[in-house]
Design a protein around this motif. Structure first.
Motif, mmCIF file in Angstrom:
data_model
loop_
_atom_site.group_PDB
_atom_site.id
_atom_site.type_symbol
_atom_site.label_atom_id
_atom_site.label_comp_id
_atom_site.label_asym_id
_atom_site.label_seq_id
_atom_site.Cartn_x
_atom_site.Cartn_y
_atom_site.Cartn_z
ATOM 1 N N LEU A 314 -3.143 -44.554 -51.045
ATOM 2 C CA LEU A 314 -2.304 -45.179 -50.356
ATOM 3 C C LEU A 314 -0.820 -45.250 -51.124
ATOM 4 O O LEU A 314 0.211 -45.434 -50.466
ATOM 5 C CB LEU A 314 -2.715 -46.455 -49.887
ATOM 6 C CG LEU A 314 -3.689 -46.391 -48.772
ATOM 7 C CD1 LEU A 314 -4.194 -47.889 -48.753
ATOM 8 C CD2 LEU A 314 -3.332 -45.741 -47.679
ATOM 9 N N GLY A 315 -0.714 -45.248 -52.452
ATOM 10 C CA GLY A 315 0.399 -45.419 -53.253
ATOM 11 C C GLY A 315 0.416 -46.649 -53.974
ATOM 12 O O GLY A 315 1.507 -47.259 -54.649
ATOM 13 N N ASP A 375 -20.592 -49.683 -47.646
ATOM 14 C CA ASP A 375 -19.295 -48.464 -47.499
ATOM 15 C C ASP A 375 -18.366 -49.135 -46.530
ATOM 16 O O ASP A 375 -17.167 -48.863 -46.541
ATOM 17 C CB ASP A 375 -19.963 -47.188 -47.408
ATOM 18 C CG ASP A 375 -20.539 -46.518 -48.602
ATOM 19 O OD1 ASP A 375 -20.021 -46.805 -49.896
ATOM 20 O OD2 ASP A 375 -21.354 -45.715 -48.728
ATOM 21 N N GLU A 376 -18.880 -49.687 -45.397
ATOM 22 C CA GLU A 376 -18.142 -49.734 -44.336
ATOM 23 C C GLU A 376 -17.165 -50.888 -44.732
ATOM 24 O O GLU A 376 -16.028 -50.998 -44.125
ATOM 25 C CB GLU A 376 -18.822 -50.287 -43.118
ATOM 26 C CG GLU A 376 -19.668 -49.207 -42.474
ATOM 27 C CD GLU A 376 -20.911 -48.599 -43.162
ATOM 28 O OE1 GLU A 376 -21.209 -47.266 -43.027
ATOM 29 O OE2 GLU A 376 -21.465 -49.414 -44.105
ATOM 30 N N GLN A 377 -17.687 -51.855 -45.315
ATOM 31 C CA GLN A 377 -16.782 -52.990 -45.866
ATOM 32 C C GLN A 377 -15.658 -52.377 -46.708
ATOM 33 O O GLN A 377 -14.469 -52.971 -46.455
ATOM 34 C CB GLN A 377 -17.478 -53.959 -46.416
ATOM 35 C CG GLN A 377 -18.486 -54.875 -45.322
ATOM 36 C CD GLN A 377 -19.680 -55.849 -46.030
ATOM 37 O OE1 GLN A 377 -20.004 -55.389 -47.312
ATOM 38 N NE2 GLN A 377 -19.954 -56.443 -45.315
ATOM 39 N N VAL A 378 -15.908 -51.530 -47.553
ATOM 40 C CA VAL A 378 -15.042 -51.279 -48.454
ATOM 41 C C VAL A 378 -14.015 -50.365 -47.602
ATOM 42 O O VAL A 378 -12.734 -50.482 -47.889
ATOM 43 C CB VAL A 378 -15.455 -50.188 -49.242
ATOM 44 C CG1 VAL A 378 -14.356 -49.555 -50.491
ATOM 45 C CG2 VAL A 378 -16.531 -50.928 -50.437
ATOM 46 N N ASP A 379 -14.287 -49.606 -46.591
ATOM 47 C CA ASP A 379 -13.496 -48.773 -45.815
ATOM 48 C C ASP A 379 -12.318 -49.822 -45.064
ATOM 49 O O ASP A 379 -11.322 -49.578 -44.839
ATOM 50 C CB ASP A 379 -14.215 -47.862 -44.460
ATOM 51 C CG ASP A 379 -14.959 -46.765 -45.111
ATOM 52 O OD1 ASP A 379 -14.449 -46.345 -46.406
ATOM 53 O OD2 ASP A 379 -15.883 -46.290 -44.601
ATOM 54 N N LYS A 380 -13.053 -51.077 -44.633
ATOM 55 C CA LYS A 380 -11.948 -52.002 -43.879
ATOM 56 C C LYS A 380 -11.138 -52.433 -44.909
ATOM 57 O O LYS A 380 -9.789 -52.727 -44.416
ATOM 58 C CB LYS A 380 -13.007 -53.177 -43.308
ATOM 59 C CG LYS A 380 -12.129 -54.005 -42.440
ATOM 60 C CD LYS A 380 -12.804 -55.064 -41.792
ATOM 61 C CE LYS A 380 -12.097 -56.012 -41.081
ATOM 62 N NZ LYS A 380 -12.834 -57.106 -40.326
ATOM 63 N N SER A 384 -6.981 -52.280 -44.309
ATOM 64 C CA SER A 384 -6.248 -53.322 -44.078
ATOM 65 C C SER A 384 -5.104 -53.386 -45.118
ATOM 66 O O SER A 384 -4.042 -53.729 -44.715
ATOM 67 C CB SER A 384 -7.118 -54.632 -44.423
ATOM 68 O OG SER A 384 -8.340 -54.749 -43.552
ATOM 69 N N PHE A 385 -5.509 -52.802 -46.453
ATOM 70 C CA PHE A 385 -4.378 -52.694 -47.299
ATOM 71 C C PHE A 385 -3.197 -51.695 -46.753
ATOM 72 O O PHE A 385 -2.265 -51.887 -46.813
ATOM 73 C CB PHE A 385 -5.026 -52.334 -48.659
ATOM 74 C CG PHE A 385 -5.127 -53.379 -49.706
ATOM 75 C CD1 PHE A 385 -4.338 -54.051 -50.388
ATOM 76 C CD2 PHE A 385 -6.521 -54.183 -49.467
ATOM 77 C CE1 PHE A 385 -4.437 -54.827 -51.583
ATOM 78 C CE2 PHE A 385 -6.608 -55.093 -50.437
ATOM 79 C CZ PHE A 385 -5.821 -55.484 -51.496
ATOM 80 N N ALA A 386 -3.820 -50.628 -46.204
ATOM 81 C CA ALA A 386 -2.725 -49.830 -45.597
ATOM 82 C C ALA A 386 -2.006 -50.553 -44.720
ATOM 83 O O ALA A 386 -0.734 -50.312 -44.596
ATOM 84 C CB ALA A 386 -3.604 -48.462 -45.176
ATOM 85 N N LYS A 390 2.116 -51.066 -45.453
ATOM 86 C CA LYS A 390 3.015 -50.471 -44.645
ATOM 87 C C LYS A 390 3.984 -51.573 -43.821
ATOM 88 O O LYS A 390 5.331 -51.365 -43.952
ATOM 89 C CB LYS A 390 2.360 -49.288 -43.689
ATOM 90 C CG LYS A 390 2.013 -48.159 -44.298
ATOM 91 C CD LYS A 390 1.152 -47.194 -43.577
ATOM 92 C CE LYS A 390 0.481 -46.348 -44.203
ATOM 93 N NZ LYS A 390 -0.215 -45.142 -43.342
ATOM 94 N N ALA A 391 3.423 -52.576 -43.456
ATOM 95 C CA ALA A 391 4.147 -53.617 -42.641
ATOM 96 C C ALA A 391 5.152 -54.045 -43.338
ATOM 97 O O ALA A 391 6.018 -54.627 -42.820
ATOM 98 C CB ALA A 391 3.170 -54.669 -41.993
ATOM 99 N N LEU A 392 4.905 -54.293 -44.694
ATOM 100 C CA LEU A 392 5.665 -55.107 -45.471
ATOM 101 C C LEU A 392 6.542 -54.128 -46.333
ATOM 102 O O LEU A 392 7.591 -54.638 -47.144
ATOM 103 C CB LEU A 392 5.000 -55.842 -46.420
ATOM 104 C CG LEU A 392 4.022 -57.149 -45.982
ATOM 105 C CD1 LEU A 392 3.150 -57.838 -47.121
ATOM 106 C CD2 LEU A 392 4.883 -58.069 -45.225
#
Length: 396
Positions: A314-315, A375-380, A384-386, A390-392
């Motif tokens: 994500l950077g 894995d689903e929790q890690v994906d979330k 959420s970080f993405a 991006k919003a900030l």
């Protein structure tokens, strides 16, 4: 006349953050330290706990704790020196010594108390403590309580460590104290190089394995095992029991004579109530689980690698972490708090770490997983970080 309490009334930093709705500390968690927790009636994915192996809520751990409460009650009601020592305490110290490949061990009521007691007991007038600039506060406070002098070297900079050692009088006692894994950055001390310099300049070494025990090394014995240095190259290994062991307490392991001396001279052990047997039993069970099953550790590193890869793509800047501690470096304190708030609103529990806890301009979100995350929790967490980043405007 001066009012010594006036400083308290004039301190506004935290109150200002509270008014702005970006205060991320002392959160009232309503459930166990599990991959998901309840907070103010809302469910959060816990990505800010030191319960790395998920043992704080493990059924076997809770069973051991219950049995200890039934046998010994809720506490010892005194120091170990007098009436607070039990057979559980003695057995645990033997167990820790075996695990850390040392002759003996001593346990304390907390990891912070352990560093206060060990460091202050070993340093006398004319001695020097040589510490990494990012060492834990308990190490620094232990030096301050002693009669010795503290000199600091640049983080993990071996040229600077040698510069510092070369300036200390040859006849002076020298004690190098370093974190094995640094709690905010997640990187590992260059222990082989530290050992070489210690031998060259006649220094002794303490390695704080608070965040390395149960994590580093083939069998989780910590930093020394990670580097293949378990043959006496490091004089003392210390740590806390509030991370992978899932409870509370502290320990030091080393030669029998050193531990005997600390048992009778470490003030934070002598003048403190003994660690409750419920905690002692929990630590013992945690050691059993860590020694006999590496699957938790394997799962933790697999989940962490997935999260690290996702955040990096994500950077986000994750610094030099080599461990399950992932510092997502944000920059300013203000942006760090904004990022924390955005993640909080998405149901992600993380820790904002701002200056002066970290250098100015290096505020970060400290992210840690448990072996028991899905894995689903890690994906979330990644998603959420993405969205928040991006919003900030922190990532594209």
């Amino acid at each position: 006349m001066a009012d010594i309490l006036e400083k308290c009334r004039n301190w506004k930093d935290a109150k200002m953050a509270m008014r702005m709705g970006i205060y991320g500390y002392f959160q009232p968690i309503e459930s166990a330290q599990a991959p998901e927790v309840m907070l103010n009636g809302k469910r959060f994915i816990m990505a800010g706990s030191n319960n790395y192996l998920g043992l704080a809520n493990d059924p076997e751990m809770k069973k051991a704790a219950k049995e200890a409460v039934e046998k010994f009650g809720t506490g010892c009601a005194g120091s170990r020196l007098l009436n607070g020592n039990t057979i559980y305490h003695d057995r645990l110290e033997e167990q820790i010594a075996r695990f850390k490949r040392k002759e003996a061990a001593l346990i304390f009521a907390a990891g912070y108390q352990m560093n206060l007691g060990v460091v202050s007991a070993l340093l006398k007038k004319g001695d020097y403590a040589i510490v990494d600039k990012l060492d834990h506060a308990s190490i620094l406070d232990g030096v301050k309580l002693s009669e010795g002098e503290m000199v600091r070297f640049k983080h993990n900079d071996m040229a600077d460590l040698e510069r510092v050692l070369a300036k200390i009088p040859e006849e002076a006692g020298k004690l190098i104290v370093v974190d094995g894994v640094f709690s905010m950055e997640g990187d590992i001390c260059p222990l082989p190089e530290i050992v070489k310099l210690a031998n060259k300049y006649g220094a002794k070494i303490i390695v704080d394995d608070a965040h390395a025990t149960g994590i580093l090394g083939k069998t989780g014995r910590g930093t020394c095992e990670h580097f293949g240095l378990e043959n006496g190259e490091v004089d003392l290994v210390v740590g806390t029991c509030s991370k992978t062991f899932g409870t509370v307490g502290g320990f030091v392991a080393g030669d029998a004579d050193i531990i005997h001396y600390l048992r009778h001279n470490a003030r934070s052990q002598i003048f403190s109530a003994a660690l409750p047997p419920v905690c002692v039993a929990s630590i013992s069970k945690a050691l059993d689980l860590i020694e006999n099953d590496t699957s938790r550790r394997d799962s933790l590193f697999a989940k962490t690698e997935k999260l690290k890869k996702g955040l990096s793509e994500l950077g986000f800047n994750l610094g030099e972490s080599e461990t399950p501690i992932l510092p997502v470096i944000i920059g300013s304190n203000e942006n760090c708090f904004k990022m924390w708030k955005a993640l909080n609103e998405m149901g992600i529990f993380v820790n904002p770490v701002v200056s002066p806890a970290v250098p100015p301009g290096r505020a970060l979100i400290r992210v840690t997983l448990m072996a028991t995350h899905t894995d689903e929790q890690v994906d979330k967490i990644i998603a959420s970080f993405a969205a928040a980043g991006k919003a900030l405007g922190l990532i594209k």
